[in-house]
Design a protein around this motif. Structure first.
Motif, mmCIF file in Angstrom:
data_model
loop_
_atom_site.group_PDB
_atom_site.id
_atom_site.type_symbol
_atom_site.label_atom_id
_atom_site.label_comp_id
_atom_site.label_asym_id
_atom_site.label_seq_id
_atom_site.Cartn_x
_atom_site.Cartn_y
_atom_site.Cartn_z
ATOM 1 N N LEU A 39 41.280 35.295 44.792
ATOM 2 C CA LEU A 39 40.249 36.262 45.596
ATOM 3 C C LEU A 39 40.772 37.256 46.359
ATOM 4 O O LEU A 39 42.301 37.135 47.029
ATOM 5 N N VAL A 40 39.982 38.485 46.311
ATOM 6 C CA VAL A 40 39.981 39.610 47.591
ATOM 7 C C VAL A 40 38.717 38.784 48.448
ATOM 8 O O VAL A 40 37.525 39.973 48.191
ATOM 9 N N PRO A 41 39.014 39.176 49.208
ATOM 10 C CA PRO A 41 38.024 38.706 50.643
ATOM 11 C C PRO A 41 37.663 40.859 50.690
ATOM 12 O O PRO A 41 38.546 41.421 50.283
ATOM 13 N N PRO A 42 36.245 40.394 50.544
ATOM 14 C CA PRO A 42 35.303 41.201 51.267
ATOM 15 C C PRO A 42 36.534 42.274 52.571
ATOM 16 O O PRO A 42 36.922 41.792 53.516
ATOM 17 N N GLY A 43 36.688 43.513 52.500
ATOM 18 C CA GLY A 43 37.311 44.602 53.695
ATOM 19 C C GLY A 43 38.587 44.438 52.592
ATOM 20 O O GLY A 43 39.432 45.691 53.245
ATOM 21 N N ASP A 44 39.316 43.856 52.253
ATOM 22 C CA ASP A 44 40.697 44.034 52.400
ATOM 23 C C ASP A 44 41.308 44.612 51.203
ATOM 24 O O ASP A 44 40.631 45.134 50.556
ATOM 25 N N VAL A 70 39.843 37.788 33.695
ATOM 26 C CA VAL A 70 38.535 38.335 34.140
ATOM 27 C C VAL A 70 37.836 38.215 35.921
ATOM 28 O O VAL A 70 38.159 37.647 36.476
ATOM 29 N N GLY A 71 36.873 39.650 35.244
ATOM 30 C CA GLY A 71 36.773 39.641 36.677
ATOM 31 C C GLY A 71 34.960 41.027 36.382
ATOM 32 O O GLY A 71 35.016 41.198 35.945
ATOM 33 N N LEU A 72 34.296 40.476 37.825
ATOM 34 C CA LEU A 72 33.247 41.348 37.522
ATOM 35 C C LEU A 72 33.662 43.121 38.112
ATOM 36 O O LEU A 72 33.983 43.160 39.189
ATOM 37 N N GLU A 117 35.083 47.669 41.849
ATOM 38 C CA GLU A 117 35.945 49.176 41.605
ATOM 39 C C GLU A 117 36.787 49.123 41.448
ATOM 40 O O GLU A 117 37.570 49.593 40.892
ATOM 41 N N ARG A 118 37.565 48.798 42.811
ATOM 42 C CA ARG A 118 39.200 49.018 42.794
ATOM 43 C C ARG A 118 39.818 48.686 41.645
ATOM 44 O O ARG A 118 40.010 48.474 41.114
ATOM 45 N N GLY A 138 44.790 44.931 49.897
ATOM 46 C CA GLY A 138 45.529 45.261 49.654
ATOM 47 C C GLY A 138 45.567 45.201 48.665
ATOM 48 O O GLY A 138 44.822 45.256 47.255
ATOM 49 N N GLU A 139 46.927 45.273 47.742
ATOM 50 C CA GLU A 139 46.892 44.868 45.836
ATOM 51 C C GLU A 139 46.608 44.207 45.060
ATOM 52 O O GLU A 139 46.901 43.105 46.001
#
Length: 207
Positions: free
Chosen positions: A96-101, A163-165, A139-140, A103-104
């Motif tokens: 999980l990459v939280p909104p606003g995070d 996999v990821g959107l 898109e990061r 970090g790499e």
């Protein structure tokens, strides 16, 4: 090894079946398991579908499909080679990459892999395919080859996919599907674009 399985009639039927849950991102995150499909969650069905779509783009249409099963192997569904009926049980985990995070992303993927290995080591992982569902980041940019090079050794899992959107463009859902080749230290990446009407999809090899 062969296991008793339940599968969709086709990948096209499967895609239409999970369309409402793809459009409802909240369900992918926290929706209840489907009792009539081996207690799999919508995100697990989607991830297995994406792997099949990517694999089949370089093989035969519908060669690889997926199914569900409960005991004796449990897990989060199986990938099925329809030519040989060989199956690969999958285990899924969220990165999980939280909104606003900011970090790499790579450390989050590696932490998700480590989390699954810590669950049971070789006895738990051997013979299974690990699927990391990357949620957030969109898109990061991130560097799959870095992950492939840094995977734990011994890995124990037979294969690792991520996999990821990527984003939603003119109603089309665009996903990245990545297969880690830990021995070579490289990653293979496909972009799966699901049409706005969810009746078809295209796949492009991007790495």
């Amino acid at each position: 090894m062969k296991y008793p399985v339940k599968r969709f009639k086709s990948l096209t039927v499967a895609l239409k079946g999970i369309e409402p849950f793809i459009r409802n991102g909240k369900h992918l995150r926290s929706g209840a398991p489907f009792d009539n499909f081996g207690d799999m969650r919508s995100r697990e069905i989607l991830a297995n579908w994406l792997i099949c779509a990517a694999f089949n783009s370089e093989s035969q249409p519908e060669r690889l499909t997926f199914a569900s099963t409960r005991d004796p192997i449990g897990g989060d569904g199986v990938l099925v080679d329809t030519a040989t009926e060989e199956t690969w049980p999958t285990e899924h985990v969220l990165a999980l990459v939280p909104p606003g995070d900011v970090g790499e992303i790579e450390p989050r993927v590696l932490a998700a892999v480590a989390q699954k290995l810590d669950k049971g080591g070789a006895a738990y992982a051997t013979g299974k395919t690990l699927v990391v569902l990357l949620e957030g980041g969109g898109e990061r940019p991130w560097f799959p080859n870095k992950v492939a090079k840094a995977l734990p050794r011994p890995l124990h899992f037979g294969a690792v996919w991520v996999v990821g959107l990527q984003g939603v463009e003119a109603g089309e859902y665009v996903y990245n599907v990545t297969q880690m080749d830990e021995e070579a230290g490289i990653a293979h990446v496909w972009r799966v674009r699901i049409a706005a009407d969810f009746d078809k999809w295209t796949v492009e090899r991007v790495q």
